[in-house]
Design a protein around this motif. Structure first.
Motif, short mmCIF file in Angstrom:
data_model
loop_
_atom_site.label_atom_id
_atom_site.label_comp_id
_atom_site.label_asym_id
_atom_site.label_seq_id
_atom_site.Cartn_x
_atom_site.Cartn_y
_atom_site.Cartn_z
N ASP A 236 -11.88 -13.58 -9.36
CA ASP A 236 -10.83 -12.55 -9.33
C ASP A 236 -11.49 -11.21 -9.03
N VAL A 237 -11.93 -11.07 -7.78
CA VAL A 237 -12.71 -9.90 -7.39
C VAL A 237 -12.10 -9.23 -6.17
N THR A 238 -12.64 -8.07 -5.84
CA THR A 238 -12.25 -7.40 -4.61
C THR A 238 -13.44 -7.34 -3.66
N LYS A 239 -13.17 -7.26 -2.37
CA LYS A 239 -14.20 -7.14 -1.36
C LYS A 239 -13.82 -6.02 -0.40
N THR A 240 -14.85 -5.32 0.12
CA THR A 240 -14.57 -4.14 0.94
C THR A 240 -15.00 -4.27 2.40
N LYS A 241 -15.60 -5.38 2.76
CA LYS A 241 -16.06 -5.55 4.14
C LYS A 241 -15.11 -6.44 4.93
N ALA A 242 -14.87 -6.06 6.18
CA ALA A 242 -13.94 -6.82 7.01
C ALA A 242 -14.38 -8.27 7.18
N LEU B 79 0.87 -1.17 0.00
CA LEU B 79 0.00 0.00 0.00
C LEU B 79 0.91 1.23 0.00
N GLN B 80 0.99 1.86 -1.15
CA GLN B 80 1.76 3.11 -1.27
C GLN B 80 0.84 4.25 -0.89
N MET B 81 1.25 5.02 0.10
CA MET B 81 0.42 6.11 0.61
C MET B 81 1.16 7.43 0.42
N ASN B 82 0.58 8.29 -0.37
CA ASN B 82 1.16 9.61 -0.64
C ASN B 82 0.23 10.70 -0.10
N SER B 83 0.77 11.90 0.00
CA SER B 83 -0.02 13.06 0.47
C SER B 83 -0.76 12.73 1.76
N LEU B 84 -0.04 12.16 2.70
CA LEU B 84 -0.67 11.72 3.94
C LEU B 84 -1.20 12.90 4.75
N ARG B 85 -2.29 12.64 5.45
CA ARG B 85 -2.96 13.63 6.26
C ARG B 85 -3.02 13.15 7.71
N PRO B 86 -3.15 14.06 8.65
CA PRO B 86 -3.28 13.63 10.06
C PRO B 86 -4.43 12.65 10.26
N GLU B 87 -5.50 12.79 9.52
CA GLU B 87 -6.64 11.88 9.67
C GLU B 87 -6.37 10.48 9.14
N ASP B 88 -5.22 10.28 8.50
CA ASP B 88 -4.83 8.93 8.08
C ASP B 88 -4.17 8.16 9.23
N THR B 89 -3.94 8.81 10.34
CA THR B 89 -3.33 8.16 11.50
C THR B 89 -4.21 7.02 11.99
N ALA B 90 -3.62 5.83 12.07
CA ALA B 90 -4.37 4.64 12.47
C ALA B 90 -3.43 3.45 12.50
N VAL B 91 -3.93 2.36 13.02
CA VAL B 91 -3.26 1.07 12.84
C VAL B 91 -3.80 0.48 11.54
N TYR B 92 -2.90 0.11 10.65
CA TYR B 92 -3.26 -0.44 9.35
C TYR B 92 -3.11 -1.96 9.37
N TYR B 93 -4.16 -2.63 8.92
CA TYR B 93 -4.20 -4.08 8.92
C TYR B 93 -4.28 -4.61 7.50
N CYS B 94 -3.55 -5.68 7.26
CA CYS B 94 -3.64 -6.40 5.99
C CYS B 94 -4.52 -7.63 6.21
N ALA B 95 -5.35 -7.92 5.24
CA ALA B 95 -6.25 -9.06 5.32
C ALA B 95 -6.21 -9.84 4.02
N ALA B 96 -6.52 -11.14 4.13
CA ALA B 96 -6.52 -12.00 2.94
C ALA B 96 -7.67 -13.00 3.03
N HIS B 97 -8.12 -13.43 1.88
CA HIS B 97 -9.23 -14.40 1.82
C HIS B 97 -9.06 -15.26 0.58
N TYR B 98 -9.24 -16.56 0.75
CA TYR B 98 -9.10 -17.50 -0.36
C TYR B 98 -10.13 -17.18 -1.44
N SER B 99 -9.65 -17.08 -2.68
CA SER B 99 -10.53 -16.65 -3.76
C SER B 99 -10.12 -17.29 -5.08
N PHE B 100 -9.94 -18.59 -5.06
CA PHE B 100 -9.44 -19.29 -6.25
C PHE B 100 -10.38 -19.15 -7.44
N TYR B 101 -11.71 -19.17 -7.19
CA TYR B 101 -12.69 -19.22 -8.27
C TYR B 101 -13.13 -17.85 -8.78
#
Length: 127
Positions: free
Chosen positions: A105-111, A81-103
């Motif tokens: 090739d999509v993206t998902k936005t919910k934890a 995750l390349q993050m440019n033009s960072l702002r104070p409101e970007d302050t947080a703990v950032y988590y990486c997540a993964a999910h098996y998706s063999f069948y």
């Protein structure tokens, strides 16, 4: 199974850049879709960006569009995750997540749509 491990967080001034990395164990990482989420103190975990297992598809939250770029190198079992033009409101703990998706090739936005999570890396943006 994969185990994501984040790195690259730190302290940066507003307007600066950071690149987060998420290294995952396992030889089949290319069959997992991935995402980045963040959680600020006192707030719920929120979606930042997602990438499909091949890397062909990406999705961003509105606040990240134009500033953040998610990418992956399946040969290195790593998502970035390349993050440019960072702002104070970007302050947080950032988590990486993964999910098996063999069948698919999509993206998902919910934890709840991810099974595997890293421990997080702190990003602090000073004003």
């Amino acid at each position: 199974q994969v185990q994501p491990v984040e790195s690259g967080g730190g302290l940066v001034q507003a307007g600066g850049s950071l690149r987060l990395s998420c290294a995952a164990s396992g030889r089949t990482f290319s069959t997992y879709r991935s995402g980045w989420f963040r959680q600020a103190p006192g707030k719920e975990r929120e979606f930042v960006a997602a990438i499909s297992r091949s890397g062909a598809r990406t999705t961003y939250t509105d606040s990240a569009k134009g500033r953040f770029t998610i990418s992956r190198d399946n040969a290195k079992n790593t998502v970035y995750l390349q993050m440019n033009s960072l702002r104070p409101e970007d302050t947080a703990v950032y988590y990486c997540a993964a999910h098996y998706s063999f069948y698919s090739d999509v993206t998902k936005t919910k934890a709840g749509e991810y099974d595997y999570w890293g421990q997080g890396t702190q990003v602090t943006v000073s004003s």
